[in-house]
Design a protein around this motif. Structure first.
Motif, PDB file in Angstrom:
ATOM      1  N   GLU A 180      35.546  30.864  40.488  1.00 40.12           N
ATOM      2  CA  GLU A 180      34.733  32.023  40.884  1.00 40.12           C
ATOM      3  C   GLU A 180      35.281  33.306  40.263  1.00 40.12           C
ATOM      4  N   ALA A 181      36.611  33.426  40.246  1.00 37.13           N
ATOM      5  CA  ALA A 181      37.236  34.616  39.661  1.00 37.13           C
ATOM      6  C   ALA A 181      36.951  34.693  38.165  1.00 37.13           C
ATOM      7  N   ASN A 212      34.310  33.388  36.567  1.00 38.99           N
ATOM      8  CA  ASN A 212      32.895  33.757  36.417  1.00 38.99           C
ATOM      9  C   ASN A 212      32.703  35.258  36.665  1.00 38.99           C
ATOM     10  N   TYR A 213      33.421  35.771  37.659  1.00 41.48           N
ATOM     11  CA  TYR A 213      33.303  37.199  37.974  1.00 41.48           C
ATOM     12  C   TYR A 213      33.835  38.041  36.812  1.00 41.48           C
ATOM     13  N   HIS A 267      31.729  40.741  34.586  1.00 42.05           N
ATOM     14  CA  HIS A 267      32.042  42.158  34.794  1.00 42.05           C
ATOM     15  C   HIS A 267      33.019  42.650  33.722  1.00 42.05           C
ATOM     16  N   GLY A 308      27.800  44.344  34.840  1.00 43.64           N
ATOM     17  CA  GLY A 308      27.726  43.990  36.262  1.00 43.64           C
ATOM     18  C   GLY A 308      28.295  45.048  37.182  1.00 43.64           C
ATOM     19  N   ASP A 365      28.315  45.437  41.155  1.00 45.08           N
ATOM     20  CA  ASP A 365      29.038  44.577  42.095  1.00 45.08           C
ATOM     21  C   ASP A 365      30.543  44.822  42.039  1.00 45.08           C
ATOM     22  N   ALA A 393      33.127  43.914  44.914  1.00 44.73           N
ATOM     23  CA  ALA A 393      33.574  42.541  45.144  1.00 44.73           C
ATOM     24  C   ALA A 393      34.863  42.223  44.399  1.00 44.73           C
ATOM     25  N   ALA A 394      35.324  43.128  43.546  1.00 47.74           N
ATOM     26  CA  ALA A 394      36.531  42.882  42.758  1.00 47.74           C
ATOM     27  C   ALA A 394      37.787  43.038  43.607  1.00 47.74           C
ATOM     28  N   ALA A 434      42.086  36.124  36.304  1.00 42.30           N
ATOM     29  CA  ALA A 434      41.128  35.175  36.893  1.00 42.30           C
ATOM     30  C   ALA A 434      41.750  33.795  37.032  1.00 42.30           C
ATOM     31  N   ARG A 447      40.076  38.344  41.201  1.00 43.98           N
ATOM     32  CA  ARG A 447      38.796  38.837  40.663  1.00 43.98           C
ATOM     33  C   ARG A 447      39.019  40.193  40.003  1.00 43.98           C
ATOM     34  N   ALA A 499      37.496  43.126  37.364  1.00 40.89           N
ATOM     35  CA  ALA A 499      36.467  43.754  36.523  1.00 40.89           C
ATOM     36  C   ALA A 499      37.178  44.735  35.605  1.00 40.89           C
TER      37      ALA A 499
END
Length: 284
Positions: free
Chosen positions: A130-131, A133-134, A138, A143, A146, A149-150, A170, A175, A177
């Motif tokens: 998930e990290a 993908n984030y 970003h 992105g 969002d 959410a970081a 990541a 997470r 950005a």
């Protein structure tokens, strides 16, 4: 012949794992980096879990003799590998044994014999995915809607290792950005509105920045001069970035002499310190 002119020494290293082999690969690279002019020719054998597979690996070792490094857990497989290496007169190193033994003595705990247990599909694994993908979604200001959410937002001028640092973080489950400082372009309002993430400013010396940018332009076959590599313009970018970070009270990391791994480690340390401080405040 001076040391700087010496030709590199190549040697074969066989990495044998009952799992993915990622651990062995990282260990080998770290060890080889300690030697000057030494370059390993890596042969990686992941998911080796049967005598037939082991037999095939030993044939490969025989055809290209070198150092054998492994993380085999199964006792019978280990014995077979060690005996095969003795027969071929190749050194056989169990990479994790020294640390495993030391941990065992300290913890007084027994060892697991399950293979590949370090790569189980647990919550940490899915958090890393998930990290990742984030971070990809970003990168470089993408992105931006969002950002809240970081865990961390990296801010810096072009070529301050924001992207590789975000990707490395990541892989550690963080997470990240990253937002670029582009001359003449405003920063997204949501960057200043973010309350959950820790925002970190990345700085690099102007001379080093110009060198990195010139190399980037050369890789793109771009030879025209521009403010992108103009010393006065680059110094102004750096000064503006520093002033912004100071005005916002964001922690700053100078990446001039840091590797991506070192920068990421410093950021993780900042995150851990922030978490610890938050826990203390909550208790009070």
């Amino acid at each position: 012949m001076s040391p700087a002119q010496r030709l590199a020494t190549y040697f074969h290293v066989h990495l044998i794992s009952d799992s993915t082999g990622e651990t062995l690969n990282a260990i080998t690279k770290a060890v080889c980096a300690r030697f000057d002019n030494v370059l390993p020719i890596e042969h990686i054998y992941p998911l080796i879990r049967s005598p037939r597979q082991l037999e095939r690996v030993l044939k490969e070792v025989d055809s290209a003799p070198g150092v054998v490094v492994h993380t085999i857990v199964d006792r019978e497989m280990r014995v077979g590998l060690e005996e095969g290496c003795r027969r071929l007169e190749c050194p056989c190193i169990a990479a994790l044994d020294p640390m495993t033994a030391a941990f065992g003595r300290y913890l007084g705990a027994s060892l697991t014999t399950r293979v590949g247990v370090q790569h189980a599909l647990d919550n940490d694994y899915f958090n890393r995915i998930e990290a990742l993908n984030y971070a990809i979604g970003h990168d470089d200001g993408q992105g931006g809607q969002d950002l809240e959410a970081a865990d961390v937002i990296l801010v810096g001028v072009s070529r301050t290792s924001k992207t590789p640092t975000s990707i490395y973080l990541a892989h550690r489950g963080v997470r990240a950005a990253n937002v670029p400082l582009v001359p003449g372009a405003p920063l997204p309002a949501k960057l200043f509105a973010a309350t959950r993430p820790m925002i970190v400013g990345l700085l690099v010396s102007p001379d080093r920045l110009i060198q990195i940018r010139r190399n980037r332009l050369l890789s793109l076959n771009e030879t025209r001069e521009s403010t992108y590599v103009d010393i006065d313009a680059v110094r102004e970018e750096t000064v503006r970035a520093r002033r912004l970070f100071e005005a916002q009270g964001w922690p700053v990391i100078d990446v001039t002499r840091r590797s991506v791994e070192e920068t990421a480690a410093a950021i993780i340390n900042l995150l851990n310190t922030r978490t610890a401080s938050g826990a203390v405040e909550a208790l009070e």
